[in-house]
Design a protein around this motif. Structure first.
Motif, PDB file in Angstrom:
ATOM      1  N   ALA A   6       0.837  -1.204   0.000  1.00 38.71           N
ATOM      2  CA  ALA A   6       0.000   0.000   0.000  1.00 38.71           C
ATOM      3  C   ALA A   6       0.871   1.253   0.000  1.00 38.71           C
ATOM      4  O   ALA A   6       0.548   2.231  -0.681  1.00 38.71           O
ATOM      5  CB  ALA A   6      -0.929  -0.005   1.211  1.00 38.71           C
ATOM      6  N   CYS A   7       1.978   1.223   0.715  1.00 45.15           N
ATOM      7  CA  CYS A   7       2.894   2.368   0.729  1.00 45.15           C
ATOM      8  C   CYS A   7       3.508   2.581  -0.655  1.00 45.15           C
ATOM      9  O   CYS A   7       3.644   3.711  -1.112  1.00 45.15           O
ATOM     10  CB  CYS A   7       3.990   2.154   1.761  1.00 45.15           C
ATOM     11  N   ARG A  10       0.890   4.105  -2.920  1.00 48.44           N
ATOM     12  CA  ARG A  10       0.710   5.525  -2.586  1.00 48.44           C
ATOM     13  C   ARG A  10       1.855   6.371  -3.121  1.00 48.44           C
ATOM     14  O   ARG A  10       1.641   7.461  -3.657  1.00 48.44           O
ATOM     15  CB  ARG A  10       0.578   5.703  -1.065  1.00 48.44           C
ATOM     16  N   MET A  11       3.091   5.873  -3.005  1.00 50.87           N
ATOM     17  CA  MET A  11       4.226   6.621  -3.539  1.00 50.87           C
ATOM     18  C   MET A  11       4.151   6.713  -5.059  1.00 50.87           C
ATOM     19  O   MET A  11       4.507   7.741  -5.639  1.00 50.87           O
ATOM     20  CB  MET A  11       5.541   5.976  -3.100  1.00 50.87           C
ATOM     21  N   GLU A  13       1.443   6.917  -6.713  1.00 56.69           N
ATOM     22  CA  GLU A  13       0.428   7.944  -6.972  1.00 56.69           C
ATOM     23  C   GLU A  13       1.023   9.345  -6.857  1.00 56.69           C
ATOM     24  O   GLU A  13       0.665  10.240  -7.619  1.00 56.69           O
ATOM     25  CB  GLU A  13      -0.737   7.802  -5.999  1.00 56.69           C
ATOM     26  N   GLN A  14       1.927   9.531  -5.918  1.00 64.67           N
ATOM     27  CA  GLN A  14       2.500  10.850  -5.683  1.00 64.67           C
ATOM     28  C   GLN A  14       3.563  11.222  -6.712  1.00 64.67           C
ATOM     29  O   GLN A  14       3.797  12.395  -6.953  1.00 64.67           O
ATOM     30  CB  GLN A  14       3.091  10.918  -4.282  1.00 64.67           C
ATOM     31  N   TYR A  30      -2.825  -4.252  -8.884  1.00 64.56           N
ATOM     32  CA  TYR A  30      -3.016  -2.982  -8.187  1.00 64.56           C
ATOM     33  C   TYR A  30      -3.119  -1.830  -9.169  1.00 64.56           C
ATOM     34  O   TYR A  30      -2.523  -1.829 -10.228  1.00 64.56           O
ATOM     35  CB  TYR A  30      -1.861  -2.705  -7.229  1.00 64.56           C
ATOM     36  N   LYS A  32      -3.284   2.644  -9.404  1.00 61.54           N
ATOM     37  CA  LYS A  32      -3.126   3.919  -8.705  1.00 61.54           C
ATOM     38  C   LYS A  32      -4.258   4.835  -9.117  1.00 61.54           C
ATOM     39  O   LYS A  32      -4.744   4.766 -10.248  1.00 61.54           O
ATOM     40  CB  LYS A  32      -1.761   4.553  -8.979  1.00 61.54           C
ATOM     41  N   ASN A  33      -4.673   5.660  -8.202  1.00 60.02           N
ATOM     42  CA  ASN A  33      -5.802   6.566  -8.421  1.00 60.02           C
ATOM     43  C   ASN A  33      -7.028   5.797  -8.906  1.00 60.02           C
ATOM     44  O   ASN A  33      -7.767   6.260  -9.763  1.00 60.02           O
ATOM     45  CB  ASN A  33      -5.427   7.684  -9.386  1.00 60.02           C
TER      46      ASN A  33
END
Length: 44
Positions: A6-7, A10-11, A13-14, A30, A32-33
């Motif tokens: 999950a981390c 999230r990274m 996504e950023q 998986y 992203k967004n």
């Protein structure tokens, strides 16, 4: 999904142009967004 995965999601996504280097085949699933494929590098 584990906390570590999950981390990484999230990274990803950023940082839009990032790629995830992993041995985990789950990253093919998986997103992203909520809908975009995460670019992954999976060594064979």
């Amino acid at each position: 999904m584990s906390l570590a995965n999950a981390c990484l999601v999230r990274m990803a996504e950023q940082h839009a142009k990032s790629k995830v280097l992993t041995l985990d085949q789950d990253f093919r699933i998986y997103r992203k967004n909520s809908r975009h494929v995460i670019p992954v590098l999976i060594p064979h």
